[in-house]
Design an enzyme around this catalytic site. Sequence first.
Site, PDB file in Angstrom:
ATOM      1  N   HIS A   1      15.149   6.155 -43.029  1.00 55.81           N
ATOM      2  CA  HIS A   1      15.856   7.325 -42.518  1.00 55.81           C
ATOM      3  C   HIS A   1      16.471   8.110 -43.672  1.00 55.81           C
ATOM      4  CE1 HIS A   1      16.249   6.557 -37.993  1.00 55.81           C
ATOM      5  NE2 HIS A   1      15.964   7.819 -38.117  1.00 55.81           N
TER       6      HIS A   1
ATOM      7  N   GLU B   1      15.527   0.733 -42.566  1.00 56.91           N
ATOM      8  CA  GLU B   1      15.627   0.126 -41.238  1.00 56.91           C
ATOM      9  C   GLU B   1      15.041  -1.289 -41.244  1.00 56.91           C
ATOM     10  OE1 GLU B   1      17.458   1.465 -39.226  1.00 56.91           O
ATOM     11  OE2 GLU B   1      17.513   3.572 -39.841  1.00 56.91           O
TER      12      GLU B   1
ATOM     13  N   CYS C   1      12.219   7.923 -33.900  1.00 60.13           N
ATOM     14  CA  CYS C   1      12.051   7.162 -35.145  1.00 60.13           C
ATOM     15  C   CYS C   1      11.908   5.680 -34.836  1.00 60.13           C
ATOM     16  CB  CYS C   1      13.214   7.421 -36.095  1.00 60.13           C
ATOM     17  SG  CYS C   1      13.174   9.090 -36.774  1.00 60.13           S
TER      18      CYS C   1
HETATM   19  N1  PCA Z   1      14.634  11.794 -36.567  1.00 60.47           N
HETATM   20  C1  PCA Z   1      14.705  11.399 -35.176  1.00 60.47           C
HETATM   21  C2  PCA Z   1      13.330  11.677 -34.627  1.00 60.47           C
HETATM   22  C3  PCA Z   1      12.656  12.544 -35.600  1.00 60.47           C
HETATM   23  C4  PCA Z   1      13.499  12.479 -36.812  1.00 60.47           C
HETATM   24  O1  PCA Z   1      13.203  12.951 -37.901  1.00 60.47           O
HETATM   25  C5  PCA Z   1      15.151   9.958 -35.002  1.00 60.47           C
HETATM   26  O2  PCA Z   1      15.949   9.467 -35.821  1.00 60.47           O
HETATM   27  O3  PCA Z   1      14.744   9.309 -34.051  1.00 60.47           O
END
Ligand code: PCA
Length: 228
Positions: free
Chosen positions: A167, A83, A146
Amino acid sequence: MPPERRALLTGFEAYGGRGDNPSALVAEALDGQVIGGLKVVGRVLPVALAGLAARLERLIARTRPSLVIATGQAPGEPVIRLERIGVNLADFELPDNRGRRVRDRPLVRGAPDALFATLPLRAIHARLVARGIPARLSETAGLYLCNAALFHLLLALKGKVPCGFVHLPSLPAQVARGGGGGRDDDRLPAPSMELGTMTEAVRLVLEVSAGTARPTRRGWRSGTGRSA
Ligand code: PCA
């Protein structure tokens, strides 16, 4: 003996009706390891907006990390997603684990609209790909927990400690089960990645980030900050 330097690594607990979250498993797997000269402090965060900022600030105060990597699951994502940016907005597509669904709300009133991750993302991407792990840079971490974690961390660290968000795809078993909570993201033919590959990817993210982060007179900096 020089003082021990630490990297804070966070994952999230399961959410959205799923039984597990690869990011929690990776944080637990790497907890206590020394990577790039930094002792990893792996912690699992609740998927709840209430108390998230305070919890992250507490973790930073206790750990005093030289590097912070937060991670979470992105169901439906086929590759490791690095990200670039956290935005000052919460707009949940599903309630958090405390049943709260926030719509169209800034995370922190008066704070900047967005903050950039301060990791050497190009170098990280190159290392992952060289290791045969598919990865991409991403311009949105979503508007759920996240993104909230990334934004709160970047705000708290003020550019003094390198920080970013990774991610992770779903686990093969999650896809094999056909997903949870009635969501389509994990239904076949959804993508997935083995836990071992994801753990190695996060290990490499830590190693590359630790290697390029250098203390400067103005604080910590890593190798992203060239202007156009
Ligand atoms: N993914 C979610 C929140 C917790 C997670 O593991 C997200 O992408 O916001």
